[in-house]
Design a protein around this motif. Structure first.
Motif, short mmCIF file in Angstrom:
data_model
loop_
_atom_site.label_atom_id
_atom_site.label_comp_id
_atom_site.label_asym_id
_atom_site.label_seq_id
_atom_site.Cartn_x
_atom_site.Cartn_y
_atom_site.Cartn_z
N SER A 46 0.85 -1.19 0.00
CA SER A 46 0.00 0.00 0.00
C SER A 46 0.89 1.24 0.00
N PHE A 47 0.58 2.23 -0.83
CA PHE A 47 1.40 3.43 -0.91
C PHE A 47 0.54 4.60 -1.36
N LYS A 48 1.07 5.81 -1.22
CA LYS A 48 0.43 7.03 -1.67
C LYS A 48 1.38 7.74 -2.63
N GLY A 49 0.86 8.17 -3.77
CA GLY A 49 1.70 8.87 -4.73
C GLY A 49 1.18 8.68 -6.14
N THR A 50 2.08 8.92 -7.05
CA THR A 50 1.70 8.82 -8.46
C THR A 50 2.44 7.70 -9.18
N SER A 51 3.38 7.03 -8.50
CA SER A 51 4.09 5.90 -9.10
C SER A 51 4.79 5.12 -8.02
N ILE A 52 5.26 3.88 -8.35
CA ILE A 52 6.00 3.03 -7.42
C ILE A 52 7.01 2.22 -8.22
N THR A 53 8.16 1.99 -7.63
CA THR A 53 9.24 1.24 -8.26
C THR A 53 9.68 0.13 -7.31
N VAL A 54 10.01 -1.08 -7.89
CA VAL A 54 10.38 -2.24 -7.09
C VAL A 54 11.87 -2.52 -7.32
N PHE A 55 12.63 -2.73 -6.17
CA PHE A 55 14.06 -3.02 -6.23
C PHE A 55 14.35 -4.33 -5.49
N THR A 67 7.84 -12.74 -12.70
CA THR A 67 6.99 -12.12 -11.67
C THR A 67 5.98 -11.22 -12.37
N ALA A 68 4.78 -11.08 -11.74
CA ALA A 68 3.71 -10.27 -12.32
C ALA A 68 3.39 -9.11 -11.37
N TYR A 69 3.16 -7.88 -11.95
CA TYR A 69 2.92 -6.66 -11.16
C TYR A 69 1.61 -6.03 -11.63
N SER A 70 0.75 -5.68 -10.65
CA SER A 70 -0.54 -5.09 -10.99
C SER A 70 -0.88 -4.03 -9.96
N VAL A 71 -1.36 -2.84 -10.41
CA VAL A 71 -1.71 -1.73 -9.53
C VAL A 71 -3.21 -1.51 -9.60
N ASP A 72 -3.86 -1.57 -8.46
CA ASP A 72 -5.29 -1.29 -8.31
C ASP A 72 -6.14 -2.20 -9.21
N SER A 100 -2.74 8.50 -10.83
CA SER A 100 -3.34 9.69 -10.20
C SER A 100 -2.86 9.78 -8.75
N LEU A 101 -2.77 11.01 -8.28
CA LEU A 101 -2.31 11.21 -6.91
C LEU A 101 -3.33 10.68 -5.93
N GLY A 102 -2.88 9.79 -5.06
CA GLY A 102 -3.78 9.24 -4.06
C GLY A 102 -3.25 7.92 -3.54
N GLN A 103 -4.08 7.18 -2.80
CA GLN A 103 -3.73 5.88 -2.25
C GLN A 103 -3.87 4.82 -3.33
N HIS A 104 -2.85 3.90 -3.35
CA HIS A 104 -2.85 2.82 -4.36
C HIS A 104 -2.39 1.52 -3.69
N ARG A 105 -2.60 0.41 -4.44
CA ARG A 105 -2.22 -0.91 -3.94
C ARG A 105 -1.54 -1.69 -5.07
N LEU A 106 -0.30 -2.12 -4.77
CA LEU A 106 0.47 -2.91 -5.73
C LEU A 106 0.41 -4.38 -5.33
N ALA A 132 8.10 4.87 -3.54
CA ALA A 132 6.87 5.53 -3.98
C ALA A 132 7.14 7.00 -4.18
N PHE A 133 6.59 7.55 -5.27
CA PHE A 133 6.79 8.96 -5.59
C PHE A 133 5.51 9.72 -5.31
N ASP A 134 5.61 10.78 -4.49
CA ASP A 134 4.44 11.58 -4.10
C ASP A 134 4.76 13.05 -4.32
N PRO A 135 4.21 13.70 -5.36
CA PRO A 135 4.50 15.10 -5.62
C PRO A 135 3.90 16.05 -4.60
N SER A 136 2.95 15.61 -3.80
CA SER A 136 2.33 16.50 -2.82
C SER A 136 3.22 16.77 -1.62
#
Length: 331
Positions: A46-55, A67-72, A100-106, A132-136
């Motif tokens: 769970s994260f807040k922002g406009t994007s997320i990156t996995v390392f 591996t498979a990745y899916s957001v919302d 979009s800026l807000g709460q998301h689930r990866l 997670a990137f959050d411009p706010s």
């Protein structure tokens, strides 16, 4: 704008489903990683922002792992891992599109693993952290740096640093310098005060020493007391007369009649021999009637208070001679 780190072991934001193993080394973020060797195991972030990156980390057995990745709930994106040259740390596995800026689930699901009976923990990939990137969020800033791996490659790594309160640091430095300066002033003041106190004590001791020396000097150089001396007319008399050879005659010059009353003395003629002079004591008589009713024969006549008197001769036997002490009159 800000980036937020989410560790693989942050269970407040990461939820695991299936069989997952925990590992990690000092080369990995937070020193931890999570891995699974079972297809179908998954976890959600769970994260807040406009994007997320996995390392994460890969090695030589990771080649072909899917591996498979899916957001919302969006259709998953499948990613096939390459082989690493040894353990290769902090590799980017996947990055989401702009959201979009807000709460998301990866949601991340293990699609394919490389099963090796001899090495059951190998043949997979190891998830390290999520960015997670959050411009706010404006206050924190992020930067990207390079980190060397245990192999030959140097993968990119993302690091986050907060704004440094430069004013607080400068204020702390200035405050420390001020405190040190005050301490130095106190030490200098104490040393100067101690030296002044020692100088005052030394001066007082010098003054006391000088005063005592002056007093002793005054007592030493004070004029001596004048001894008591006889006047020229008050010489001591003896009953003898110094003869020409310097000896004192022991023959009494006069005798005292017990029936006579003493009158004032008269001075006989003084004799001198060298530097000495003597006088003989003479005593008056009451008159001729006191000695057998006749005047003394061979005596020395004189007067006392208007009355005639004479001394007894040296051979008179009426009374024994009496030695009288010498008399003197102080000036």
């Amino acid at each position: 704008m800000s980036t937020t780190y989410i560790d693989d072991q942050d269970l407040t934001k990461v939820t695991y489903n299936g069989t997952w193993a925990k590992g990690g080394t000092s080369h990995e973020y937070g020193g931890t990683v999570a891995s699974s060797t079972h297809a179908g195991d998954s976890f959600a972030v769970s994260f807040k922002g406009t994007s997320i990156t996995v390392f994460g980390t890969i090695d030589a057995t990771s080649e072909g792992v899917v591996t498979a990745y899916s957001v919302d709930g969006a259709p998953p994106a499948n990613v096939t891992a390459p082989a690493g040259s040894g353990d290769t740390f902090q590799q980017q596995f996947w990055k989401s599109p702009t959201l979009s800026l807000g709460q998301h689930r990866l949601l991340v699901t293990m699609g394919k693993v490389n099963i090796d009976p001899d090495s059951p923990e190998e043949g997979t990939v190891w998830f390290d952290y999520f960015l997670a990137f959050d411009p706010s969020i404006v206050s924190p800033t992020s930067s990207v740096a390079s980190a060397t791996s245990s192999g030959t490659s140097s993968p990119s790594v993302v690091n986050v640093s907060n704004n440094v309160a430069v004013g607080a640091i400068i204020g702390g430095i200035i405050g420390g310098l001020f405190i040190m300066f005050m301490i130095v002033l106190v030490v200098i003041f104490y040393l100067r005060r101690r030296d002044l106190h020692h100088k005052i004590q030394s001066n007082e001791e010098d003054v006391v020493s000088t005063s005592s020396i002056g007093t002793r000097g005054a007592s030493i150089h004070s004029p001596p007391l004048q001894p008591f001396t006889f006047g020229p007319s008050d010489t001591m008399t003896t009953r003898g007369r110094k003869n020409r050879t310097g000896a004192i005659s022991n023959t009494p010059s006069s005798v005292i009649n017990p029936h006579t009353s003493l009158g004032p003395k008269t001075h006989s003629s003084s004799g001198s021999n060298g530097d000495s002079s003597y006088e003989a004591l003479q005593f008056p008589t009451a008159g001729p009637s006191h000695v057998g009713g006749s005047p003394l024969i061979g005596g020395v006549r004189g007067e006392a208070n208007g009355r005639p008197w004479q001394s007894a001769p040296s051979n008179t036997m009426d009374a024994p001679p009496v030695d009288m002490p010498p008399t003197y009159t102080p000036t």
